[in-house]
Design a protein around this motif. Structure first.
Motif, short mmCIF file in Angstrom:
data_model
loop_
_atom_site.label_atom_id
_atom_site.label_comp_id
_atom_site.label_asym_id
_atom_site.label_seq_id
_atom_site.Cartn_x
_atom_site.Cartn_y
_atom_site.Cartn_z
N TYR A 1 0.84 -1.19 0.00
CA TYR A 1 0.00 0.00 0.00
C TYR A 1 0.88 1.24 0.00
CZ TYR A 1 -3.73 -3.23 1.28
OH TYR A 1 -4.61 -4.26 1.30
N LEU A 2 1.54 1.47 -1.11
CA LEU A 2 2.42 2.63 -1.21
C LEU A 2 1.60 3.90 -1.12
CD1 LEU A 2 4.75 1.45 -4.10
CD2 LEU A 2 5.20 1.42 -1.66
N ILE A 3 2.09 4.82 -0.33
CA ILE A 3 1.42 6.11 -0.17
C ILE A 3 2.24 7.15 -0.92
CG2 ILE A 3 0.72 7.89 1.47
CD1 ILE A 3 0.43 5.62 3.53
N ALA A 4 1.61 7.75 -1.90
CA ALA A 4 2.29 8.77 -2.70
C ALA A 4 2.53 10.01 -1.83
CB ALA A 4 1.45 9.13 -3.91
N PRO A 5 3.63 10.69 -2.08
CA PRO A 5 3.84 11.92 -1.33
C PRO A 5 2.73 12.92 -1.65
CG PRO A 5 5.55 11.63 -3.01
CD PRO A 5 4.68 10.41 -3.02
N PRO A 6 2.45 13.82 -0.73
CA PRO A 6 1.37 14.78 -0.97
C PRO A 6 1.72 15.72 -2.12
CG PRO A 6 2.60 15.39 0.99
CD PRO A 6 3.12 14.06 0.54
N ASP A 7 0.71 16.33 -2.65
CA ASP A 7 0.86 17.35 -3.66
C ASP A 7 1.73 18.47 -3.07
OD1 ASP A 7 -0.40 18.94 -6.08
OD2 ASP A 7 -0.59 20.20 -4.30
N PRO A 8 2.71 18.98 -3.81
CA PRO A 8 3.60 20.01 -3.27
C PRO A 8 2.88 21.23 -2.71
CG PRO A 8 4.42 19.23 -5.38
CD PRO A 8 3.07 18.61 -5.18
N ILE A 9 1.88 21.70 -3.41
CA ILE A 9 1.17 22.90 -2.95
C ILE A 9 0.41 22.59 -1.67
CG2 ILE A 9 -0.52 24.69 -3.55
CD1 ILE A 9 2.23 24.59 -5.19
N GLU A 10 -0.18 21.41 -1.59
CA GLU A 10 -0.87 21.02 -0.36
C GLU A 10 0.12 20.88 0.79
OE1 GLU A 10 -4.14 21.12 0.07
OE2 GLU A 10 -4.20 21.77 -2.01
N ALA A 11 1.32 20.38 0.50
CA ALA A 11 2.36 20.27 1.53
C ALA A 11 2.74 21.66 2.05
CB ALA A 11 3.59 19.54 0.98
N ILE A 12 2.86 22.62 1.15
CA ILE A 12 3.19 24.00 1.56
C ILE A 12 2.06 24.58 2.39
CG2 ILE A 12 3.60 26.36 0.73
CD1 ILE A 12 4.93 25.02 -1.77
N LYS A 13 0.82 24.43 1.91
CA LYS A 13 -0.32 24.98 2.64
C LYS A 13 -0.46 24.33 4.02
CE LYS A 13 -3.00 26.43 -1.38
NZ LYS A 13 -4.20 26.20 -2.20
N PHE A 14 -0.19 23.03 4.10
CA PHE A 14 -0.26 22.33 5.38
C PHE A 14 0.77 22.91 6.35
CE2 PHE A 14 1.09 18.81 8.18
CZ PHE A 14 -0.11 18.58 8.84
N ARG A 15 2.01 23.12 5.87
CA ARG A 15 3.05 23.67 6.73
C ARG A 15 2.69 25.10 7.15
NH1 ARG A 15 7.88 21.69 8.18
NH2 ARG A 15 6.50 19.89 8.09
N MET A 16 2.11 25.87 6.23
CA MET A 16 1.69 27.23 6.56
C MET A 16 0.66 27.19 7.70
SD MET A 16 1.28 28.94 2.78
CE MET A 16 0.62 30.50 3.38
N GLU A 17 -0.30 26.30 7.57
CA GLU A 17 -1.35 26.17 8.59
C GLU A 17 -0.75 25.73 9.92
OE1 GLU A 17 -5.09 23.27 9.32
OE2 GLU A 17 -4.94 24.12 7.31
N GLN A 18 0.14 24.74 9.86
CA GLN A 18 0.79 24.23 11.08
C GLN A 18 1.56 25.32 11.81
OE1 GLN A 18 3.46 21.12 9.74
NE2 GLN A 18 2.40 19.66 11.03
#
Length: 127
Positions: free
Chosen positions: A53-70
């Motif tokens: 069950y390989l998990i693809a890395p998140p979308d780059p923009i979503e990763a940035i937005k997630f870090r911004m929110e965090q």
């Protein structure tokens, strides 16, 4: 109790999940045989999932937005990594792809895994 062995099939995986869920409901005391079995089951389940069950890395923009929110960041806070505020908004709105320099700065300054920031442009900006 059956002896533990590597999980090779989906049926074995489902059986291991079922057994592990029983332990989750009533977690055994550390250092007991049941606790050791639970720990081994979890390791076998994780190994099977990592392989099947390989998990693809998140979308780059979503990763940035997630870090911004965090981190409570605003688009203005991304300027040292991306450039002018208009460029930041172009990136966040997927109008412009990340450059290697931006990826490196986002990784080093915000700690976003580089693997999460790297994706083929045709995967992100396909119409």
């Amino acid at each position: 109790m059956k002896s533990l062995r590597p999980i090779r099939t989906e049926d074995e995986y489902e059986a291991a999940l079922a057994e592990a869920s029983d332990f989750v409901d009533q977690e055994p005391l550390p250092g007991t045989k049941k606790a050791d079995r639970f720990e081994m089951l979890l390791m076998l389940i994780e190994a099977y999932e990592a392989k099947h069950y390989l998990i693809a890395p998140p979308d780059p923009i979503e990763a940035i937005k997630f870090r911004m929110e965090q981190s409570g960041l605003t688009p203005k806070d991304l300027q040292p990594m991306i450039g002018g505020l208009n460029r930041v908004y172009e990136i966040l709105n997927r109008k412009r792809p990340l450059t290697l320099k931006m990826i490196w700065k986002l990784h080093s300054m915000l700690g976003i895994p580089a693997q999460s920031l790297i994706k083929q442009a045709d995967q992100l900006y396909a119409a």
